[in-house]
Design a protein around this motif. Structure first.
Motif: not given
Length: 436
Positions: A24-27, A62-66, A93-94, A116-117
């Motif tokens: 996990c990232g921050n979500n 790069a499409f990331l969520f962290n 980033v989202n 990422m995932g």
């Protein structure tokens, strides 16, 4: 700053427990994973690889969520570009509705170069033909055999590369513990209850909580499931087959949730993730259940915070207190990328000792590549102590489908507001877990 080689951590961690690729990232990676449609052409055939690092200029997207690691990753990618001047990396980033946006990008044929995932999410994307199988790429050999086994699908494919390993437990403020006369972090529910009483007697709020960000509550459930299971992977397989997840140990584990929820700060119902980190960093609460990924953000708020990290006690048997430790999120290359060769050049660098060391030094994380040396910190040291004692368990959430991780948010918010019972939670999560 003292340096510590974390090779022992990686090796012992993977030998001592059956870990699962994910993280996990921050979500927390809890945004719903897409129900993806197959790609229009087989993996690797939908786009031609770009020129290599020595060719025409290439910009990778790069499409990331962290979000909390954005600056660290930008600094890391700049180092890569210094060595590979023709390749730059732009970050999108989202951290709110990542998988919903990714699903839209898939539908509109607007895929980035890198995504990422979690393990399960990348498996679904890979099986639908949206990301490349990296199993035959030479840099995969930079991982230990144990790490590679966690990256590999049952049919031998590898859809992503992890950069780090992370832990989930309870942060605690050592100064506040000392002020309350607590000599050691609690190892049992009784000791936790006694610590809470001592903190309250000294007018110290025991726990921070971020109810407004439901994924943080979902994580309290995920750690409870993992921390009370005899075999997390077996429990997950049984749950997917429609079997109940209820057990006496899990029911007892809810007593720990009640201690956390019932002794949280007065603003818990409106606090978000960042607010909860601030409360801990500023010494306004004594404890916070979170992951190791939060450490750099906490220290950014207060570099002088004296913190420890402990396993969450779910029973009155001290031997049951084990820390949740797992390989973290992975990065993948999309089949629609026109710059696959450049993306693989980046992945090759990130899996070298130099590149992985730079990434984890910047992110303040624990390297996934053996032999990488990064700066030590008290939380990494605490995680290492649990790993070396083989007192770790894998995460349960990486064995769930994306919709279950999302549904857990509302379920646990309902539990916090006393609209659901422990029985309700166990029944509803099991039903969601069984969905195909």
């Amino acid at each position: 700053m003292r340096k510590q080689n974390l090779l022992t951590l990686t090796s012992t961690l993977l030998i001592g427990s059956a870990l699962v690729l994910g993280g996990c990232g921050n979500n927390g990676g809890n945004a719903s994973s897409p129900s993806v449609s197959p790609a229009s052409s087989p993996a690797g055939e939908s786009a031609s690889p770009s020129a290599s690092a020595g060719g025409e200029p290439v910009t990778l997207t790069a499409f990331l969520f962290n979000m909390d690691k954005r600056q660290a990753l930008e600094e890391t990618f700049k180092k890569f570009t210094e060595q590979n001047p023709s390749i730059t990396v732009d970050l999108l980033v989202n951290d709110q509705d990542y998988y919903t946006v990714l699903k839209t990008k898939i539908a509109s044929n607007d895929m980035p170069d890198i995504v990422m995932g979690e393990y399960g999410d990348l498996l679904e994307l890979g099986q639908a033909g949206h990301i490349l199988d990296l199993a035959n790429d030479a840099y995969i050999g930079n991982y230990s055999e144990q790490i590679r086994s966690q990256m590999t699908t049952p049919d031998g494919k590898i859809y992503g590369i992890p950069l780090d390993i992370s832990g989930m437990g309870i942060y605690y403020n050592k100064d506040l513990f000392k002020e309350a006369g607590i000599e050691a972090f609690p190892k049992t529910q009784t000791e936790l209850r006694e610590a809470i009483d001592k903190l309250k007697a000294n007018n110290i709020t025991p726990f921070g909580l971020a109810v407004a960000d439901g994924w943080t509550l979902a994580h309290t459930l995920f750690t409870t499931i993992a921390g009370t299971a005899d075999d997390v992977k077996a429990l997950a397989e049984n749950a997917k087959a429609g079997q109940s997840i209820q057990s006496d140990r899990l029911k007892q584990g809810f007593a720990t949730l009640d201690l956390i929820y019932g002794n949280a700060d007065p603003q818990a119902s409106s606090n978000n993730y960042n607010a909860s980190l601030s409360l801990l960093a500023q010494g306004k609460v004594a404890m916070l259940q979170q992951g190791y990924w939060a450490y750099s953000s906490i220290i950014d708020i207060n570099k002088d915070a004296k913190l420890g990290f402990g396993a969450i006690p779910y029973s009155d048997n001290a031997d049951d207190a084990k820390l949740g430790v797992n390989v973290n999120v992975s990065y993948a290359i999309t089949t629609k990328s026109a710059h696959q060769e450049a993306a693989k050049k980046l992945f090759e660098w990130l899996t070298t000792k130099e590149g992985n060391g730079i990434a984890n030094e910047n992110m303040k994380q624990i390297p996934a590549i053996e032999g990488v040396t990064v700066s030590s910190n008290p939380i990494a040291d605490d995680i290492l102590s649990y790993v070396n004692a083989q007192k770790v368990v894998p995460w349960s959430q990486v064995l769930m489908n994306g919709s279950t991780r999302v549904e857990a948010e509302a379920i646990m918010q309902g539990y916090f507001f006393k609209k659901k019972t422990a029985e309700d939670v166990m029944t509803e999560i099991a039903a969601s877990w069984a969905k195909k």
